[in-house]
Motif scaffolding. Sequence first.
Motif, PDB file in Angstrom:
ATOM      1  N   PHE A  97       7.950  -3.797  -8.072  1.00  0.00           N
ATOM      2  CA  PHE A  97       9.209  -3.209  -7.630  1.00  0.00           C
ATOM      3  C   PHE A  97       9.737  -3.931  -6.391  1.00  0.00           C
ATOM      4  CE2 PHE A  97       8.040   0.089 -10.497  1.00  0.00           C
ATOM      5  CZ  PHE A  97       9.205   0.778 -10.802  1.00  0.00           C
ATOM      6  N   PHE A  98       8.840  -4.326  -5.509  1.00  0.00           N
ATOM      7  CA  PHE A  98       9.269  -5.071  -4.328  1.00  0.00           C
ATOM      8  C   PHE A  98       9.762  -6.460  -4.704  1.00  0.00           C
ATOM      9  CE2 PHE A  98       8.248  -8.210  -1.045  1.00  0.00           C
ATOM     10  CZ  PHE A  98       8.987  -7.717   0.025  1.00  0.00           C
ATOM     11  N   LEU A  99       9.092  -7.110  -5.652  1.00  0.00           N
ATOM     12  CA  LEU A  99       9.388  -8.504  -5.981  1.00  0.00           C
ATOM     13  C   LEU A  99      10.570  -8.677  -6.925  1.00  0.00           C
ATOM     14  CD1 LEU A  99       5.716  -9.752  -6.488  1.00  0.00           C
ATOM     15  CD2 LEU A  99       7.230 -10.292  -4.574  1.00  0.00           C
ATOM     16  N   ALA A 100      10.981  -7.605  -7.610  1.00  0.00           N
ATOM     17  CA  ALA A 100      12.055  -7.719  -8.594  1.00  0.00           C
ATOM     18  C   ALA A 100      13.324  -8.286  -7.958  1.00  0.00           C
ATOM     19  CB  ALA A 100      12.346  -6.357  -9.209  1.00  0.00           C
ATOM     20  N   TYR A 101      13.936  -9.262  -8.622  1.00  0.00           N
ATOM     21  CA  TYR A 101      15.200  -9.890  -8.217  1.00  0.00           C
ATOM     22  C   TYR A 101      15.081 -10.676  -6.912  1.00  0.00           C
ATOM     23  CZ  TYR A 101      16.750  -6.612 -11.737  1.00  0.00           C
ATOM     24  OH  TYR A 101      16.875  -5.901 -12.898  1.00  0.00           O
TER      25      TYR A 101
ATOM     26  N   THR B 220      -4.761  -6.237  -0.257  1.00  0.00           N
ATOM     27  CA  THR B 220      -6.045  -6.755   0.220  1.00  0.00           C
ATOM     28  C   THR B 220      -7.164  -5.744   0.029  1.00  0.00           C
ATOM     29  OG1 THR B 220      -4.937  -8.164   1.842  1.00  0.00           O
ATOM     30  CG2 THR B 220      -7.259  -7.678   2.218  1.00  0.00           C
ATOM     31  N   ASP B 221      -6.907  -4.478   0.407  1.00  0.00           N
ATOM     32  CA  ASP B 221      -7.944  -3.444   0.282  1.00  0.00           C
ATOM     33  C   ASP B 221      -8.286  -3.159  -1.178  1.00  0.00           C
ATOM     34  OD1 ASP B 221      -8.119  -3.243   2.994  1.00  0.00           O
ATOM     35  OD2 ASP B 221      -7.011  -1.367   3.170  1.00  0.00           O
ATOM     36  N   ALA B 222      -7.276  -3.169  -2.056  1.00  0.00           N
ATOM     37  CA  ALA B 222      -7.542  -2.903  -3.475  1.00  0.00           C
ATOM     38  C   ALA B 222      -8.334  -4.051  -4.101  1.00  0.00           C
ATOM     39  CB  ALA B 222      -6.230  -2.692  -4.225  1.00  0.00           C
ATOM     40  N   GLN B 223      -8.006  -5.299  -3.747  1.00  0.00           N
ATOM     41  CA  GLN B 223      -8.777  -6.436  -4.236  1.00  0.00           C
ATOM     42  C   GLN B 223     -10.227  -6.361  -3.743  1.00  0.00           C
ATOM     43  OE1 GLN B 223      -6.462  -9.663  -2.647  1.00  0.00           O
ATOM     44  NE2 GLN B 223      -5.250  -9.931  -4.517  1.00  0.00           N
ATOM     45  N   LEU B 224     -10.378  -6.012  -2.472  1.00  0.00           N
ATOM     46  CA  LEU B 224     -11.713  -5.912  -1.877  1.00  0.00           C
ATOM     47  C   LEU B 224     -12.526  -4.809  -2.541  1.00  0.00           C
ATOM     48  CD1 LEU B 224     -13.264  -7.321   0.440  1.00  0.00           C
ATOM     49  CD2 LEU B 224     -12.492  -5.476   1.946  1.00  0.00           C
TER      50      LEU B 224
ATOM     51  N   LEU C 113       8.722 -10.894   2.212  1.00  0.00           N
ATOM     52  CA  LEU C 113       8.253 -11.534   0.986  1.00  0.00           C
ATOM     53  C   LEU C 113       7.077 -12.454   1.254  1.00  0.00           C
ATOM     54  CD1 LEU C 113       8.518 -12.267  -2.013  1.00  0.00           C
ATOM     55  CD2 LEU C 113      10.304 -13.903  -1.381  1.00  0.00           C
ATOM     56  N   ALA C 114       7.121 -13.239   2.309  1.00  0.00           N
ATOM     57  CA  ALA C 114       6.045 -14.197   2.583  1.00  0.00           C
ATOM     58  C   ALA C 114       4.705 -13.494   2.783  1.00  0.00           C
ATOM     59  CB  ALA C 114       6.394 -15.035   3.811  1.00  0.00           C
ATOM     60  N   ALA C 115       4.720 -12.369   3.501  1.00  0.00           N
ATOM     61  CA  ALA C 115       3.473 -11.644   3.752  1.00  0.00           C
ATOM     62  C   ALA C 115       2.913 -11.057   2.465  1.00  0.00           C
ATOM     63  CB  ALA C 115       3.710 -10.537   4.779  1.00  0.00           C
ATOM     64  N   VAL C 116       3.784 -10.549   1.605  1.00  0.00           N
ATOM     65  CA  VAL C 116       3.332 -10.004   0.319  1.00  0.00           C
ATOM     66  C   VAL C 116       2.785 -11.129  -0.551  1.00  0.00           C
ATOM     67  CG1 VAL C 116       4.070  -8.848  -1.794  1.00  0.00           C
ATOM     68  CG2 VAL C 116       4.907  -8.046   0.421  1.00  0.00           C
ATOM     69  N   ARG C 117       3.479 -12.262  -0.574  1.00  0.00           N
ATOM     70  CA  ARG C 117       3.000 -13.414  -1.355  1.00  0.00           C
ATOM     71  C   ARG C 117       1.619 -13.848  -0.888  1.00  0.00           C
ATOM     72  NH1 ARG C 117       6.541 -16.957   0.201  1.00  0.00           N
ATOM     73  NH2 ARG C 117       8.061 -16.673  -1.475  1.00  0.00           N
ATOM     74  N   ASP C 118       1.413 -13.921   0.417  1.00  0.00           N
ATOM     75  CA  ASP C 118       0.115 -14.335   0.957  1.00  0.00           C
ATOM     76  C   ASP C 118      -0.989 -13.373   0.532  1.00  0.00           C
ATOM     77  OD1 ASP C 118       1.286 -16.496   2.160  1.00  0.00           O
ATOM     78  OD2 ASP C 118       1.336 -15.619   4.176  1.00  0.00           O
ATOM     79  N   ALA C 119      -0.692 -12.081   0.549  1.00  0.00           N
ATOM     80  CA  ALA C 119      -1.699 -11.090   0.165  1.00  0.00           C
ATOM     81  C   ALA C 119      -2.050 -11.202  -1.310  1.00  0.00           C
ATOM     82  CB  ALA C 119      -1.193  -9.680   0.483  1.00  0.00           C
ATOM     83  N   VAL C 120      -1.047 -11.442  -2.160  1.00  0.00           N
ATOM     84  CA  VAL C 120      -1.303 -11.611  -3.598  1.00  0.00           C
ATOM     85  C   VAL C 120      -2.170 -12.839  -3.845  1.00  0.00           C
ATOM     86  CG1 VAL C 120      -0.240 -12.138  -5.823  1.00  0.00           C
ATOM     87  CG2 VAL C 120       0.798 -10.419  -4.330  1.00  0.00           C
ATOM     88  N   ASN C 121      -1.885 -13.927  -3.146  1.00  0.00           N
ATOM     89  CA  ASN C 121      -2.559 -15.193  -3.404  1.00  0.00           C
ATOM     90  C   ASN C 121      -3.926 -15.308  -2.745  1.00  0.00           C
ATOM     91  OD1 ASN C 121      -0.377 -16.070  -4.911  1.00  0.00           O
ATOM     92  ND2 ASN C 121       0.602 -17.125  -3.189  1.00  0.00           N
TER      93      ASN C 121
ATOM     94  N   ARG D  76       6.315  -3.438   3.999  1.00  0.00           N
ATOM     95  CA  ARG D  76       5.470  -3.256   5.175  1.00  0.00           C
ATOM     96  C   ARG D  76       4.069  -2.760   4.793  1.00  0.00           C
ATOM     97  NH1 ARG D  76       8.902  -0.408   7.826  1.00  0.00           N
ATOM     98  NH2 ARG D  76       8.077   1.654   7.354  1.00  0.00           N
ATOM     99  N   LEU D  77       3.992  -1.952   3.723  1.00  0.00           N
ATOM    100  CA  LEU D  77       2.718  -1.350   3.322  1.00  0.00           C
ATOM    101  C   LEU D  77       1.896  -2.232   2.385  1.00  0.00           C
ATOM    102  CD1 LEU D  77       4.031   2.277   2.585  1.00  0.00           C
ATOM    103  CD2 LEU D  77       2.776   1.510   4.615  1.00  0.00           C
ATOM    104  N   LEU D  78       2.571  -3.083   1.616  1.00  0.00           N
ATOM    105  CA  LEU D  78       1.898  -3.784   0.530  1.00  0.00           C
ATOM    106  C   LEU D  78       0.773  -4.745   0.955  1.00  0.00           C
ATOM    107  CD1 LEU D  78       4.635  -4.606  -2.128  1.00  0.00           C
ATOM    108  CD2 LEU D  78       2.514  -3.325  -2.486  1.00  0.00           C
TER     109      LEU D  78
END
Length: 416
Positions: free
Chosen positions: A180-184, A149-153, A95-103, A142-144
């Motif tokens: 889907f990853f973040l749900a619940y 990052t690539d999609a934002q770029l 979760l932390a890695a996904v959160r960092d990528a979103v932010n 693992r993939l997100l």
Amino acid sequence: MDDAAPGPYAAPLVFGQRMQILRQRRGMTRVVLAGLVGKSPSWVKRIENGQLHTPNLEMILRIAEALRVRDLAELTGRTNSMRVDLFTGPGHPRLAAVRDAVNRFPLSVDRAAPPAEHIRARLASAWAARHSAPNHREVVGRLLPDLITDAQLAVRQTESAADRRATQAALSQVYSLSQFFLAYQPDPALLWRVAERGMVAAQESEDPHTIGIAAWLTAQAHRDSGPAHFDAADEVTASTLHYLDPLLRDTTDDVRAITGALQFEAGYTAARRGDPGTAWRYWDPAEKTSRALPGTYFHPVTSFSKAVMGAHAVTIAVELHSGSESVRQAARAEAAVIPSRPRRARHRIEQARGYQLDGQPDVALATLDQAYEAAPETIRYNGYARRIVLEETEASSPDRRRRACELAARIGLLTT
């Protein structure tokens, strides 16, 4: 005012007071809550007024489910005893890695972004992996980060209007996968941030399929926020269906499928409201839409297909709290034909809810075992499954209590 004088809540809040506060916060009347837990409005009033003692664990869990309480301590006040997040699963290690990528927005461009086609291909692979993996959150988590990052770029580096629309569509669908990853998981603010960004990117893309997916997920986010947000969920589905309807005469199977998924979502929200007529009235066109799709078609995001309509019927019956109808629909819907492991596990959980409503707790537990076999991470994060398992750990039957405790240990409910 005398500082020594106790305020109205100086003493610890008792169960009934907590229940009333949570009910009112949800914008729910006593009549609605009573219907959801199978009691009379006067029973709810007497609990809230302290005229009746705190109910047993089974009823506490039913109240928690109806009020969408995320932690039993909110309802019981017992922070040092049984503590379990009912509708929020454990925070995933990724979760932390996904959160960092979103932010993290890539404002400085230190490398060339991959083309939109490449991102879409990786996205398709990620969806396929999610549907086939029992540990789908681990696979997707693992993939997100790199995908986000690539999609934002890619959006930042586009030059033409057409390329920008294409990259915005890819970014929106990456955000959809993120939901889907973040749900619940224990970060609802992050889920909403992703949902809103996904909708904005979808609108920028001007792609009907992408807009439909973003709307489908936004409607779910509103509905899962409680009764006060049901109107917002309805508005999203209705406006998107109005937008898609003129396109259906000459469009792709994907656009037809997302239309069917939205039709069902409108029925789902109506069922959550307790409106059977509207719920089944929306299920009918969704089922008709599914029959117009190729026999083997399966939407990669929503799972919409012919195969899933039986599962949707079970969900509507369960949300309407009809045990006999839930069991009837469960008997008709065969989970084995659903190709997605997490969606198959979700269907088993809905079947288990139906069996529990119908007074068949042994069958409900056996069905949850099947859900665990299909996708352990689905049942681990599902509040309804957790509620049934926790309730049965105090069953009067020693055998059922043992089986429930074993399953509770497997899904992490008994950890402290």
